[in-house]
Design an enzyme around this catalytic site. Structure first.
Site, PDB file in Angstrom:
ATOM      1  N   LYS A 159     -10.421  12.400   6.484  1.00 24.86           N
ATOM      2  CA  LYS A 159     -10.585  11.099   7.134  1.00 24.86           C
ATOM      3  C   LYS A 159     -11.574  11.151   8.300  1.00 24.86           C
ATOM      4  CE  LYS A 159      -6.800   8.892   5.355  1.00 24.86           C
ATOM      5  NZ  LYS A 159      -6.793   7.541   4.797  1.00 24.86           N
ATOM      6  N   HIS A 199       0.838  -1.209   0.000  1.00 24.83           N
ATOM      7  CA  HIS A 199       0.000   0.000   0.000  1.00 24.83           C
ATOM      8  C   HIS A 199       0.871   1.256   0.000  1.00 24.83           C
ATOM      9  CE1 HIS A 199      -3.196   2.828   0.916  1.00 24.83           C
ATOM     10  NE2 HIS A 199      -2.521   3.224   1.973  1.00 24.83           N
ATOM     11  N   THR A 256     -15.303   6.742  10.541  1.00 21.19           N
ATOM     12  CA  THR A 256     -14.477   5.534  10.481  1.00 21.19           C
ATOM     13  C   THR A 256     -15.356   4.402  10.998  1.00 21.19           C
ATOM     14  OG1 THR A 256     -12.512   6.850  11.019  1.00 21.19           O
ATOM     15  CG2 THR A 256     -12.320   4.457  11.225  1.00 21.19           C
ATOM     16  N   GLN A 286      -8.219  15.192   1.132  1.00 20.60           N
ATOM     17  CA  GLN A 286      -6.935  14.760   1.693  1.00 20.60           C
ATOM     18  C   GLN A 286      -5.761  15.354   0.915  1.00 20.60           C
ATOM     19  OE1 GLN A 286      -6.637  10.473   1.680  1.00 20.60           O
ATOM     20  NE2 GLN A 286      -4.572  10.458   2.526  1.00 20.60           N
ATOM     21  N   ASP A 316     -11.548   2.749   7.020  1.00 16.06           N
ATOM     22  CA  ASP A 316     -11.117   4.141   7.189  1.00 16.06           C
ATOM     23  C   ASP A 316     -11.531   4.920   5.934  1.00 16.06           C
ATOM     24  OD1 ASP A 316      -9.789   6.477   7.882  1.00 16.06           O
ATOM     25  OD2 ASP A 316      -7.858   5.757   7.128  1.00 16.06           O
TER      26      ASP A 316
HETATM   27 CA    CA Z   1      -5.973   4.538   6.857  1.00 23.08          CA
END
Ligand code: CA
Length: 379
Positions: free
Chosen positions: A228, A108, A232, A215, A208
């Site tokens: 974010k 990632h 969540t 962002q 998330d």
């Molecule tokens: Ca994350």
């Protein structure tokens, strides 16, 4: 394998019961407060007669193990008064103290590095030396099933002269696994990697949700914030650490500094899946995590910061090397350049209103609690 190998904990209510702790047995729920009250469990009923698991979580590993052993004995036989899951309303399982989000999957981190910094090394210079993380917003952690409203915020596309405030057009998911901290640690006293798991009550799936356009504009230089913090999602059920098999983690090169080393470093052996509108779009695994739970906790406390009961430590998006194992849409569609083709003939780059995402996890013959969320239009 039987339901007795899993026995995850959650908080439920019914038409005649206020929210309290329960344990899931197949598709039924045992009321832990009732069980303790009637002497079936050798622990204080007040640990369970609460709308959050925190009191039980704070009781520590000896109590968790005794309760789990007692439940396995008790549930060998048919037990009356189990509540059908269909009649139970599920709540946020614990009061979230601090929420920390790590960045511990190498694939990632490399994918995002290639997407956002194509002219430099995919990994930042620190990545192989410490488990990178940031502090998130615990107050907007919600239980599976809670609708997610598309956030609005400041965005500035690269070709625009000035930012604008508008609904996010690049709403994404992140497939993550979360650690739930049970017993706290003392301020000023780092927790060693070898002791770290003693503090972990359990594990659950985390989504998330991420607004990539918010962002991208806000994150320099202090990291994620409003992109974010709008929601969540976590599973309604916390799986005890003792229920989850672990496998040896691959050696790390370079070897981390001594405070991040652990004897017998291991990762949770959990298969993961992302479903979008009923269709599986990614299959990943917790084995893809480079930094382990012990190392994340050792790092978090290495400056003397204390763990609190209810801390939620999310792993970061879990992607594998295979393109079909990427844990976010920004990776699966390569920043929108390669849309997903869904079975109904439609295409997706990022989430549309009405889309429903379900994260699933399996290990050792049982499924962990899912995380489900549907996107609602901006208010
Ligand atoms: Ca994350």
């Amino acid at each position: 394998m039987t339901a007795l190998d899993h026995l995850p904990y959650g908080v439920f209510s019914t038409s005649d019961r206020r929210p309290r702790a329960g344990v899931l047995v197949d598709d039924r729920v045992l009321d832990l407060a009732d069980a303790a009250e009637s002497g079936l469990l050798d622990s204080d009923p007040s640990l369970y007669a609460q709308p959050a698991l925190n009191a039980f979580m704070a009781a520590g590993r000896t109590v968790w193990r005794a309760t789990r052993d007692a439940l396995r004995d008790l549930l060998q036989d048919e037990v009356e008064a189990l509540v059908p899951l269909a009649e139970a309303r599920l709540h946020l399982p614990f009061e979230v103290a601090d929420y920390v989000d790590f960045y511990s999957s190498r694939a990632h981190a490399e994918n995002l590095g290639r997407l956002f910094r194509p002219d430099s090394q995919p990994l930042t210079p620190n990545w192989l030396h410490l488990p990178i993380g940031y502090h998130g917003r615990s107050g907007t952690v919600v239980v599976s099933g809670t609708p997610v409203r598309r956030p609005s915020g400041q965005v500035k596309p690269p070709d625009a002269d000035a930012p604008a405030f508008r609904p996010s057009a690049r709403l994404d998911i992140e497939l993550e696994l979360g650690l739930v901290i049970g017993t706290p640690s003392d301020l000023g006293e780092p927790v060693s990697a070898d002791q770290a798991l003693e503090h972990v009550f359990g594990v659950l799936l985390v989504n998330d949700w991420s607004a990539r356009d918010l962002q991208a504009w806000e994150y320099v230089p202090l990291g994620p914030f409003l992109g974010k913090s709008f929601a969540t999602s976590i599973a309604a059920w916390v799986t005890p650490v003792d229920a989850i098999p672990r496998v040896a983690a691959a050696p790390q090169e370079p070897e981390p500094l001594p405070h991040l080393r652990a004897a017998g470093r291991a990762v949770f052996d959990i298969d993961l899946e992302v479903d979008l509108n009923g269709e599986t779009i990614s299959r990943s695994s917790a084995r893809n995590l480079y930094w382990t739970a012990e190392q994340q906790i050792a790092h978090l406390t290495s400056n003397g910061a204390a763990l609190r009961t209810g801390d939620l430590l999310a792993s970061g998006t879990i992607s594998g090397d295979d393109p079909g194992s990427r844990g976010s849409l920004i990776e699966l569609t390569w920043n929108g350049a390669e849309p997903l083709e869904l079975a109904d003939g439609s295409e997706r780059t990022f989430l549309e209103d009405g889309d429903e995402v379900v994260l699933r996890a399996r290990t050792a013959g049982f499924a962990l609690g899912e995380v489900r969320g549907r996107i609602e239009p901006t208010a």
